[in-house]
Design an enzyme around this catalytic site. Structure first.
Site, mmCIF file in Angstrom:
data_model
loop_
_atom_site.group_PDB
_atom_site.id
_atom_site.type_symbol
_atom_site.label_atom_id
_atom_site.label_comp_id
_atom_site.label_asym_id
_atom_site.label_seq_id
_atom_site.Cartn_x
_atom_site.Cartn_y
_atom_site.Cartn_z
ATOM 1 C CD GLN A 70 -3.099 1.140 2.062
ATOM 2 O OE1 GLN A 70 -3.065 0.360 2.928
ATOM 3 N NE2 GLN A 70 -3.917 2.030 2.121
ATOM 4 C CG PHE A 71 1.224 3.813 -3.452
ATOM 5 C CD1 PHE A 71 1.628 5.258 -3.696
ATOM 6 C CD2 PHE A 71 0.271 3.241 -4.246
ATOM 7 C CE1 PHE A 71 0.490 5.917 -4.482
ATOM 8 C CE2 PHE A 71 -0.425 3.902 -4.968
ATOM 9 C CZ PHE A 71 -0.431 5.045 -4.876
ATOM 10 C CB THR A 72 -2.100 5.502 -0.084
ATOM 11 O OG1 THR A 72 -2.476 4.368 0.674
ATOM 12 C CG2 THR A 72 -2.335 5.158 -1.633
#
Length: 150
Positions: free
Chosen positions: A78-80
């Site tokens: 989850q890059f966010t």
């Protein structure tokens, strides 16, 4: 690396209507590699989350780790998690690792987890995932392992 650990009774990840990873009791771990992260940060993060005592013992105290209870790990990229929200209303993700490097470190993290723990499931890197979970407690813990400063 940044992560958010959620103690769960069960969790699964669906992609295009198909379940790609699922666990019973254990940890759902959202994982993000940041610029400058290496295998060293991945190793430290894995060691920490495997030993973190956030499961209840017989007295109801958080004294057991996911390893102690034989729980599962569901690892979801989850890059966010690298979002910078300090400048305006649109988050910036410039601190997230580049996609190729993020995938490499995520794959490394998953491989190391599979060597160290018997029950490991995953999401699908860079996919549109639907994550379903029953948070136990709820217990949700952010965990960040920063690169060593030279």
């Amino acid at each position: 690396m940044i992560s958010v650990l959620q103690r769960v009774r069960e969790a699964r990840v669906d992609v295009d209507g198909q379940t790609v990873g699922a666990i019973g009791a254990g940890l759902l771990v959202l994982v993000c590699a940041e610029r400058g992260d290496t295998e060293a940060e991945a190793n430290k993060l894995l060691a920490k989350l495997l030993k973190l005592r956030i499961f209840s013992d017989d007295a109801g105290k958080m004294n057991k780790s996911v390893q102690d209870i034989g729980g599962g790990l569901l690892l979801v990229s989850q890059f966010t998690l690298a979002a910078d929200t300090t400048g305006g209303n649109r988050p910036s993700f410039t601190q997230a690792a580049a996609p190729d490097e993020g995938r490499r470190l995520y794959d490394y993290f998953v491989a190391q987890a599979r060597q160290a723990h018997p029950v490991v499931a995953t999401g699908q890197f860079a996919a549109d995932m639907q994550v379903h979970l029953v948070n136990d407690g709820p217990v949700t813990i952010p965990l960040r392992i920063a690169p060593a400063v030279a």
